[in-house]
Design a protein around this motif. Structure first.
Motif, PDB file in Angstrom:
ATOM      1  N   ILE A  69      44.059  31.147  44.004  1.00 54.67           N
ATOM      2  CA  ILE A  69      43.697  32.545  44.259  1.00 54.67           C
ATOM      3  C   ILE A  69      44.474  33.481  43.341  1.00 54.67           C
ATOM      4  CG2 ILE A  69      43.851  34.398  45.962  1.00 54.67           C
ATOM      5  CD1 ILE A  69      43.149  32.374  48.101  1.00 54.67           C
ATOM      6  N   MET A  72      43.196  33.482  39.957  1.00 56.14           N
ATOM      7  CA  MET A  72      41.971  34.277  39.875  1.00 56.14           C
ATOM      8  C   MET A  72      42.319  35.750  39.667  1.00 56.14           C
ATOM      9  SD  MET A  72      39.410  32.562  42.763  1.00 56.14           S
ATOM     10  CE  MET A  72      39.901  33.899  43.803  1.00 56.14           C
ATOM     11  N   TYR A  73      43.245  36.233  40.467  1.00 51.61           N
ATOM     12  CA  TYR A  73      43.647  37.634  40.352  1.00 51.61           C
ATOM     13  C   TYR A  73      44.192  37.943  38.958  1.00 51.61           C
ATOM     14  CZ  TYR A  73      43.378  38.167  45.451  1.00 51.61           C
ATOM     15  OH  TYR A  73      42.961  38.231  46.749  1.00 51.61           O
ATOM     16  N   SER A  75      43.688  36.414  36.288  1.00 49.73           N
ATOM     17  CA  SER A  75      42.828  35.957  35.197  1.00 49.73           C
ATOM     18  C   SER A  75      42.464  37.063  34.207  1.00 49.73           C
ATOM     19  CB  SER A  75      41.539  35.380  35.778  1.00 49.73           C
ATOM     20  OG  SER A  75      40.590  35.214  34.748  1.00 49.73           O
TER      21      SER A  75
ATOM     22  N   SER B 114      38.782  42.323  44.033  1.00 52.61           N
ATOM     23  CA  SER B 114      38.791  41.626  42.753  1.00 52.61           C
ATOM     24  C   SER B 114      37.373  41.252  42.335  1.00 52.61           C
ATOM     25  CB  SER B 114      39.697  40.404  42.800  1.00 52.61           C
ATOM     26  OG  SER B 114      39.070  39.342  43.456  1.00 52.61           O
ATOM     27  N   ARG B 117      36.004  44.283  40.701  1.00 53.86           N
ATOM     28  CA  ARG B 117      36.556  44.479  39.352  1.00 53.86           C
ATOM     29  C   ARG B 117      35.884  43.551  38.346  1.00 53.86           C
ATOM     30  NH1 ARG B 117      41.476  43.583  41.427  1.00 53.86           N
ATOM     31  NH2 ARG B 117      41.834  41.994  39.851  1.00 53.86           N
ATOM     32  N   PHE B 118      35.729  42.288  38.751  1.00 54.47           N
ATOM     33  CA  PHE B 118      35.131  41.331  37.829  1.00 54.47           C
ATOM     34  C   PHE B 118      33.661  41.641  37.580  1.00 54.47           C
ATOM     35  CE2 PHE B 118      38.600  38.361  39.460  1.00 54.47           C
ATOM     36  CZ  PHE B 118      39.411  38.627  38.368  1.00 54.47           C
TER      37      PHE B 118
END
Lengths: 130, 130
Positions: A69, A72-73, A75, B114, B117-118
């Motif tokens: 996780i 992911m953040y 990334s 998130s 954001r992505f």
DNA sequence: GCACAAGTTTACGTTGACGTAAACGTAATT
DNA sequence: AATTACGTTTACGTCAACGTAAACTTGTGC
């Protein structure tokens, strides 16, 4: 501006973990404090990660899951392909947590029910004492 | 009337666990199938307990914690004193789960953020491809 | 300058929750 | 009667997540 450098003891005390735990998390790649040869200096990013890790633990996640996780953040996905797979991962994890939320609701209902039953039994029991 | 006798394979298949797991839970006192010297026969009460155990696991509870909860449910408290302490335990467990619920909410918020954001980065990235 | 508190590494120990293999019994099918 | 399928016990193995002990270094107060 809040402090953004922490010693190992700062974090250990704040989050009520041992220094061993912090070193272990570092060994696992979860934290990356700056090493000055005889001490570790943690950034506020490390502090945030630690907060996420511990929250994950309270929810029953493994360190590897929390690690995933966090990555992911953190990334830095650049191309659309990376972004797509990343979004898919985020959605999958969210879905898992939503399932967990349902389990939690069910267990809370069970506990509410049993509390009610015991409360009823209690008033009953007290009544008998006249 | 739904079936109320199950073989070890019935339960293992239904809940997708190994027979080893069921024997292990028995060894730990979590399940109490009838023993006919060469086989175990599980009751619907065992089945319910297994369901509770596995739900507990998904929430990150240990077997001991689930055991404690099951014993609360099965408790035959008679006097008021027993009932009072029992109610206290139930409330404590509920409170713990409510805290966990909050953690879960927070993590879901983080994941939603998130994802957003992505997604924004993705439309951005796609725009560049004209 | 020396104790001492707090840091470090290395490495073996522990606990929970099973996995896995050995060695065997029983019941049905061939 | 023999294979096959499923059950059993006993017991050692494994993996994650640290605990714990040993042996050492490094500023800090007196």
């Amino acid at each position: 501006m809040s402090k953004n450098e922490y010693s190992i003891r700062d974090l250990a005390d704040e989050f009520d973990v041992t220094t061993r735990t912090l070193r272990f998390y570092e060994e696992k790649g979860l934290l990356k404090p700056v090493r000055d040869k005889n001490s570790r200096t943690y950034s506020s990013a490390d502090r945030t990660r630690l907060r996420l890790i511990l929250r994950g633990k309270r929810l029953g996640l493994t360190l590897d899951e929390s690690h995933a996780i966090i990555m992911m953040y953190d990334s830095q996905a650049h191309n659309t392909e990376q972004l797509r797979t990343l979004i898919a991962k985020v959605r999958e994890k969210r879905q898992q947590l939503i399932e967990q939320q349902k389990d939690l609701e069910l267990m809370l209902i069970d506990l509410r029910d049993s509390e009610e039953r015991f409360l009823a039994a209690l008033t009953e029991s007290e009544a008998k004492l006249k």
